[in-house]
Design a protein around this motif. Sequence first.
Motif, PDB file in Angstrom:
ATOM      1  N   THR A 185       0.829  -1.196   0.000  1.00 42.69           N
ATOM      2  CA  THR A 185       0.000   0.000   0.000  1.00 42.69           C
ATOM      3  C   THR A 185       0.869   1.253   0.000  1.00 42.69           C
ATOM      4  O   THR A 185       0.655   2.186  -0.772  1.00 42.69           O
ATOM      5  CB  THR A 185      -0.928   0.016   1.234  1.00 42.69           C
TER       6      THR A 185
ATOM      7  N   GLU B 146      -0.144  -1.612  -7.518  1.00 38.48           N
ATOM      8  CA  GLU B 146      -1.483  -2.143  -7.759  1.00 38.48           C
ATOM      9  C   GLU B 146      -1.503  -3.601  -7.355  1.00 38.48           C
ATOM     10  O   GLU B 146      -0.653  -4.386  -7.772  1.00 38.48           O
ATOM     11  CB  GLU B 146      -1.839  -2.015  -9.244  1.00 38.48           C
ATOM     12  N   LYS B 147      -2.485  -4.001  -6.513  1.00 36.77           N
ATOM     13  CA  LYS B 147      -2.465  -5.360  -5.979  1.00 36.77           C
ATOM     14  C   LYS B 147      -3.109  -6.349  -6.929  1.00 36.77           C
ATOM     15  O   LYS B 147      -4.122  -6.057  -7.560  1.00 36.77           O
ATOM     16  CB  LYS B 147      -3.161  -5.384  -4.618  1.00 36.77           C
TER      17      LYS B 147
ATOM     18  N   THR C 119       1.690  -8.803  -6.729  1.00 38.51           N
ATOM     19  CA  THR C 119       1.863  -8.623  -5.285  1.00 38.51           C
ATOM     20  C   THR C 119       1.669  -9.942  -4.541  1.00 38.51           C
ATOM     21  O   THR C 119       2.407 -10.241  -3.607  1.00 38.51           O
ATOM     22  CB  THR C 119       0.873  -7.574  -4.743  1.00 38.51           C
TER      23      THR C 119
ATOM     24  N   GLY D  93      -5.779  -7.929  -4.841  1.00 47.09           N
ATOM     25  CA  GLY D  93      -6.543  -6.729  -5.115  1.00 47.09           C
ATOM     26  C   GLY D  93      -7.913  -7.088  -5.638  1.00 47.09           C
ATOM     27  O   GLY D  93      -8.250  -8.272  -5.742  1.00 47.09           O
TER      28      GLY D  93
END
Lengths: 337, 260
Positions: free
Chosen positions: B117, B122-123, B127, B204
Amino acid sequence: MAGVEVRFEDVWKSYGAVIALRGVTLTAPGGRITVLLGPSGCGKTTLLKIAAGLLEPDRGRVYFNGVDYTRVPAERRDVGMVFQDLALFPHMSVFENVAFGLRVRGVRGLELERRVREVLDLVGLDRSFYNRRVTELSGGQQQRVALARALVIEPKVLLLDEPLAHLDYKVKQKLLEEVRRIQRSLRITTIYVTHDQLEAMAVGDVIAVMRDGYVVQVGTPREVYENPRDLYVASFFGDANILDSRFAGLNSDGLVALRFEDVILNPNGDVDVVYEGVVEDIVFQGAFVSLEVNVNNRSLRLLVPRREFVRQGVSLGSRVRVGWKLSDVRGFNSGRT
Amino acid sequence: MSSKQLLRAYTYAIALLLYTPIAFMVVSSFNSSPYVGVWEGFTTYWYQLLLRDSEAHIALVNSLTIAIVSSTLSVSIALLAALQVRGRRLTAVDALVYPPIVMPEVAEAVALFLAFTYLGVEKGWLTVMLGHTAFNLAFAYVTLTVSRVRFEELEDAARTLGAGRLRIFKDIILPLAMPGIVAALAITFLLSFTNFIKTLFTTGPGFYTLPILIWNRARRPGISEFASQNALNALATLVTLTALSIAVAYTAYMLRKARR
Ligand SMILES: Nc1ncnc2c1ncn2[C@@H]1O[C@H](COP(=O)(O)OP(=O)(O)OP(=O)(O)O)[C@@H](O)[C@H]1O
Ligand SMILES: [Mg+2]
């Protein structure tokens, strides 16, 4: 090819706080076998690894035929080495172990097979061994594979680190002869490490006696045996009685060495010193018999040929005379023991 | 009861505890009723349904790709690190590697979440994969060093025979270290393939793996036929089967090694 001369000049090496080599200067003549002889921990393996380029000395230089090789890495030295623990590749067959050095050099196909076969013939391993796993061989067979693996690359220098340790007497004798034969026919400069004096005498053209990281004395086996530099060499290379100088018949103080075989049993003339004593121990050694004689509470060891021993009819408790020539007594200038 | 009988009873009790829920899950996946506990006859319907379950397909691809990439990456990096260690010395690497193994997973998951974060990444696949890898690295390193990747005398022998570093790696180290490498790959693959908590924290919107999909559906069983109880059991059975087959393949490999 006369063989590459290997020269160590003031070589030092330590592992942390342990100083393994303290200024070794030594020349291993081209085409000959030089034996490094010394007790466990005196630095033999360390010196060999420096010759191989596997270790870098902290100080000092290593020359091959006068060329400074100190910084040349192991893989570019053309040195064949048989390691103390052999270090055979456990995941490869006998053939592949020996072929490894050739494959690295890009040798392939029939030529590869021919050269591996030749060298395996040389060490006496026939076809039936080629596909065997090295882990399934006897100690003597493994030694042969290790020797073949080192020889196949036609090295400039052959380094053998106790190659015959842990073998029984007969196998050892046989392999010793073979090492000599192979070395003579190939005329490779060889440095041979051992802590066994009989082995050293059997293979060495030159013997370097080591102790605590030093080379104490260098010479032919006969030179070192007959003229040991100090008591340490005298008692390490061959067996000797270490005696009080005056007891031995000299007119000086200090300690001297007298070889077991230089003490004569019941001499008739021809000796300079004679004592009387009692036989306290008899050890039958085959061709020779070792006797321990107590002379005025000093014990003397002597080595008598078996025939002589039988002729004299000596037994435990016999009263005997022992004597020696003063010329056989070895005195030393420095009293280091 | 003798202590031997006691031990046996204890072993059976553990096995029962361990395997009853799994057996229940497997049996239920063949029940034609959508609900567990009501047996209405044998069917393979739920498995046929899985063939049409595009969400499950996406999840499977995500799970597999992440597990494969993460295990390969972590084992490669761990191998490079382990190769730098000569002798059996404890090094700075060891000190860095052990904490992740004993750290609570939630704490680690939160740390990863905050880090991603903070970095504004961008998840999604990347990630999740990186999160798994960070953790897998520790396990790969420990597995490799325990099973040995340095063979100093053999490497020295190869050097005197003229072999360079690459050759030594390829012909000496790799074959001899293979059992350790395979073990490390198997362990990290399984850790990644079955991971839930770290995935949950690092994923995400719209990105899911099989465990996440199963969790999402289990929370809302009514939303579709795909999410019905026994459809989930079929999916979970397949996940278990995949993990199990990796373990079996690994055991078979080790047995073959040992026999030679
Ligand atoms: N890797 C090492 N780390 C620390 N000390 C070492 C290492 N290798 C050797 N030594 C020490 O250096 C000294 C010389 O060792 P070296 O192996 O050269 O002896 P050696 O003469 O070959 O003995 P041996 O006959 O037992 O093989 C010894 O005191 C040994 O303990
Ligand atoms: Mg040694």
